[in-house]
Design a protein around this motif. Structure first.
Motif, PDB file in Angstrom:
ATOM      1  N   GLU A 145      40.441  31.254  23.303  1.00 36.82           N
ATOM      2  CA  GLU A 145      39.362  31.307  24.303  1.00 36.82           C
ATOM      3  C   GLU A 145      39.787  32.024  25.582  1.00 36.82           C
ATOM      4  O   GLU A 145      39.034  32.816  26.139  1.00 36.82           O
ATOM      5  CB  GLU A 145      38.880  29.880  24.641  1.00 36.82           C
ATOM      6  N   ILE A 146      41.009  31.748  26.030  1.00 38.37           N
ATOM      7  CA  ILE A 146      41.466  32.403  27.267  1.00 38.37           C
ATOM      8  C   ILE A 146      41.736  33.893  27.013  1.00 38.37           C
ATOM      9  O   ILE A 146      41.473  34.738  27.871  1.00 38.37           O
ATOM     10  CB  ILE A 146      42.712  31.696  27.865  1.00 38.37           C
ATOM     11  N   ALA A 147      42.218  34.223  25.812  1.00 45.03           N
ATOM     12  CA  ALA A 147      42.426  35.649  25.462  1.00 45.03           C
ATOM     13  C   ALA A 147      41.087  36.377  25.470  1.00 45.03           C
ATOM     14  O   ALA A 147      40.974  37.511  25.951  1.00 45.03           O
ATOM     15  CB  ALA A 147      43.086  35.752  24.091  1.00 45.03           C
ATOM     16  N   SER A 148      40.053  35.702  24.956  1.00 39.99           N
ATOM     17  CA  SER A 148      38.719  36.316  24.914  1.00 39.99           C
ATOM     18  C   SER A 148      38.196  36.520  26.344  1.00 39.99           C
ATOM     19  O   SER A 148      37.630  37.576  26.670  1.00 39.99           O
ATOM     20  CB  SER A 148      37.776  35.420  24.109  1.00 39.99           C
ATOM     21  N   ILE A 149      38.410  35.530  27.216  1.00 39.07           N
ATOM     22  CA  ILE A 149      37.980  35.657  28.625  1.00 39.07           C
ATOM     23  C   ILE A 149      38.743  36.802  29.293  1.00 39.07           C
ATOM     24  O   ILE A 149      38.166  37.622  30.006  1.00 39.07           O
ATOM     25  CB  ILE A 149      38.201  34.322  29.396  1.00 39.07           C
ATOM     26  N   PHE A 150      40.051  36.885  29.000  1.00 34.60           N
ATOM     27  CA  PHE A 150      40.876  37.933  29.604  1.00 34.60           C
ATOM     28  C   PHE A 150      40.365  39.319  29.203  1.00 34.60           C
ATOM     29  O   PHE A 150      40.276  40.232  30.029  1.00 34.60           O
ATOM     30  CB  PHE A 150      42.350  37.765  29.198  1.00 34.60           C
ATOM     31  N   SER A 151      39.978  39.458  27.929  1.00 33.56           N
ATOM     32  CA  SER A 151      39.497  40.775  27.478  1.00 33.56           C
ATOM     33  C   SER A 151      38.193  41.161  28.185  1.00 33.56           C
ATOM     34  O   SER A 151      37.903  42.336  28.389  1.00 33.56           O
ATOM     35  CB  SER A 151      39.302  40.793  25.954  1.00 33.56           C
ATOM     36  N   GLN A 152      37.395  40.150  28.598  1.00 34.16           N
ATOM     37  CA  GLN A 152      36.135  40.452  29.309  1.00 34.16           C
ATOM     38  C   GLN A 152      36.390  40.858  30.769  1.00 34.16           C
ATOM     39  O   GLN A 152      35.649  41.653  31.326  1.00 34.16           O
ATOM     40  CB  GLN A 152      35.232  39.211  29.335  1.00 34.16           C
ATOM     41  N   ILE A 153      37.441  40.270  31.372  1.00 32.05           N
ATOM     42  CA  ILE A 153      37.617  40.496  32.821  1.00 32.05           C
ATOM     43  C   ILE A 153      38.770  41.440  33.167  1.00 32.05           C
ATOM     44  O   ILE A 153      38.911  41.840  34.318  1.00 32.05           O
ATOM     45  CB  ILE A 153      37.845  39.141  33.561  1.00 32.05           C
ATOM     46  N   ALA A 154      39.590  41.791  32.168  1.00 30.27           N
ATOM     47  CA  ALA A 154      40.807  42.586  32.444  1.00 30.27           C
ATOM     48  C   ALA A 154      40.478  43.883  33.182  1.00 30.27           C
ATOM     49  O   ALA A 154      39.579  44.623  32.797  1.00 30.27           O
ATOM     50  CB  ALA A 154      41.513  42.899  31.132  1.00 30.27           C
ATOM     51  N   SER A 155      41.209  44.118  34.288  1.00 30.32           N
ATOM     52  CA  SER A 155      41.006  45.342  35.062  1.00 30.32           C
ATOM     53  C   SER A 155      42.312  45.691  35.775  1.00 30.32           C
ATOM     54  O   SER A 155      42.941  44.833  36.397  1.00 30.32           O
ATOM     55  CB  SER A 155      39.897  45.112  36.084  1.00 30.32           C
ATOM     56  N   PRO A 156      42.728  46.966  35.696  1.00 27.82           N
ATOM     57  CA  PRO A 156      43.979  47.378  36.346  1.00 27.82           C
ATOM     58  C   PRO A 156      43.874  47.320  37.877  1.00 27.82           C
ATOM     59  O   PRO A 156      44.875  47.326  38.583  1.00 27.82           O
ATOM     60  CB  PRO A 156      44.176  48.819  35.866  1.00 27.82           C
ATOM     61  N   ASP A 157      42.632  47.249  38.389  1.00 28.15           N
ATOM     62  CA  ASP A 157      42.452  47.241  39.852  1.00 28.15           C
ATOM     63  C   ASP A 157      42.563  45.842  40.457  1.00 28.15           C
ATOM     64  O   ASP A 157      42.582  45.697  41.669  1.00 28.15           O
ATOM     65  CB  ASP A 157      41.065  47.802  40.235  1.00 28.15           C
ATOM     66  N   LYS A 158      42.593  44.840  39.595  1.00 26.11           N
ATOM     67  CA  LYS A 158      42.591  43.472  40.131  1.00 26.11           C
ATOM     68  C   LYS A 158      43.956  42.812  39.981  1.00 26.11           C
ATOM     69  O   LYS A 158      44.678  43.066  39.010  1.00 26.11           O
ATOM     70  CB  LYS A 158      41.541  42.625  39.403  1.00 26.11           C
ATOM     71  N   SER A 159      44.288  41.952  40.938  1.00 27.75           N
ATOM     72  CA  SER A 159      45.584  41.267  40.889  1.00 27.75           C
ATOM     73  C   SER A 159      45.552  40.110  39.894  1.00 27.75           C
ATOM     74  O   SER A 159      44.477  39.683  39.446  1.00 27.75           O
ATOM     75  CB  SER A 159      45.915  40.713  42.271  1.00 27.75           C
TER      76      SER A 159
END
Length: 373
Positions: A145-159
């Motif tokens: 579930e957390i991997a799925s959330i990460f794939s939705q929000i992952a961005s190189p611009d965010k810390s």
């Protein structure tokens, strides 16, 4: 609708269900309700003249708002129109002072309306104390579930920190996270957990998913720990508007006529008894509880549907029409809303943090103290 709210409610542990039965019990027992009204009336009638002025009614209106879960008066234009409608119910829009019998009658109607709403859409009061979150973090579905959330929000611009806050916001009360849109939850639960976990790489981009899963787990465990010390009480409700309430109303012609007549009674008419189409939205709002619809202005997606329907049948042209025509258009609006919702049901889940002990959030439903002999 029932299956959706039923299934989610059954997953919520430690939930106390508010389904309106206590209100029904209060209003249904004539002697108890009369005592209740006497007590409230005396409390509000400051000048003891046996009538309530608009000013004296204000605390009752504020209490009804609190019991309905509305923001305080003056803080939100959408809820403010509900407050003014409640006040209009008491004063019929023109009366300056309200007698005890009028107060009793209107209060009874409002409370029964609230009870019907709670019966249709019960509110579950949850105590979030970190247990469900621990269970989730240590459970079999955590990683996926957390991997799925990460794939939705992952961005190189965010810390990394921003990613963790965003991921927390995507977890639900079922997973043991109170709504982090609430400022108290942020400053007392989330921020302290983030601060005690912050590292040198905290403000840098996330190197990979594995690091994120690891760091997120540490923060989630700290959040669970803080919740153990400071549990959060959350009012949770869930509803699906699928048109079934509208269908039920439209199929009962007697009930529909009664409700249409009652709505039209309260609308201004010209000297020929005609009504302006600009009052269609007001009338629809009056019909909403009987049609299983939310109040106008309460749910954005529903307002869009209503807006489309009004555009489709040209209901916003402000023309003045006869009563029969007004009723016909209103019935047409309900039919169109029903078809739209049958095709695309709207599901709404809401969670709000209860910052005061439940009973004291509104004195409206507190019975008078029992007198001891």
């Amino acid at each position: 609708m029932e299956s959706s709210s039923g299934s989610s409610t059954s997953q919520l542990k430690n939930g106390q269900v508010l389904d309106g039965s206590n209100i029904m019990e209060l209003v249904g027992n004539d002697q108890v309700f009369s005592n209740f009204v006497d007590h409230k009336f005396q409390e509000l009638d400051i000048d003891k003249d046996g009538k309530l002025s608009v000013k004296e009614l204000q605390p009752a209106v504020a209490d009804i708002g609190a019991a309905l879960g509305l923001p305080a008066q003056g803080t939100n234009p959408d809820s403010d129109h509900i407050y003014s409608e409640v006040l209009n119910e008491f004063t019929h829009g023109k009366q300056e002072r309200v007698s005890k019998s009028e107060f009793k009658e209107v209060l009874s109607d409002i409370l029964l309306g609230m009870a019907a709403g709670l019966k249709r859409d019960p509110i579950v009061i949850l105590r979030i104390d970190g247990e469900d979150l621990l269970e989730f973090v240590n459970g079999p579905s955590y990683e996926a579930e957390i991997a799925s959330i990460f794939s939705q929000i992952a961005s190189p611009d965010k810390s990394l920190r921003d990613h963790i806050i965003q991921a927390l916001a995507k977890l639900t009360v079922e997973q043991g996270i109170p709504p982090i849109s609430d400022s108290w939850v942020v400053s007392n639960i989330v921020e302290p957990a983030l601060l005690s976990q912050a590292g040198p790489y905290w403000e840098k981009p996330v190197p990979d998913q594995e690091t994120f899963l690891e760091e997120f787990k540490k923060v989630a465990l700290l959040v669970a720990d803080r919740l153990k010390d400071q549990p959060v009480i959350v009012a949770h409700s869930e509803n699906t508007f699928d048109g079934s309430g509208v269908k039920r109303l439209l199929s009962n012609k007697f009930e529909l006529d009664k409700i249409l007549n009652s709505a039209l009674e309260n609308l201004p008419k010209d000297r020929n008894g005609k009504l302006s189409k600009e009052y269609l939205r007001v009338a629809l709002d009056m019909l909403s509880p009987s049609a299983g619809l939310p109040p106008v202005g309460a749910i954005e997606e529903m307002d869009k549907v209503i807006g489309e329907v009004f555009k489709m049948i040209n209901a916003d042209d402000g023309k003045v029409i006869k009563e029969d025509e007004f009723k016909k258009i209103l019935t047409e609006i309900l039919g169109s809303i029903m078809l739209q919702l049958e095709g695309n049901p709207i599901s709404v889940s809401s969670n709000s943090v209860v910052h005061e002990p439940l009973g004291s959030s509104s004195t409206l439903l507190q019975p008078p103290p029992t007198e001891t002999a």
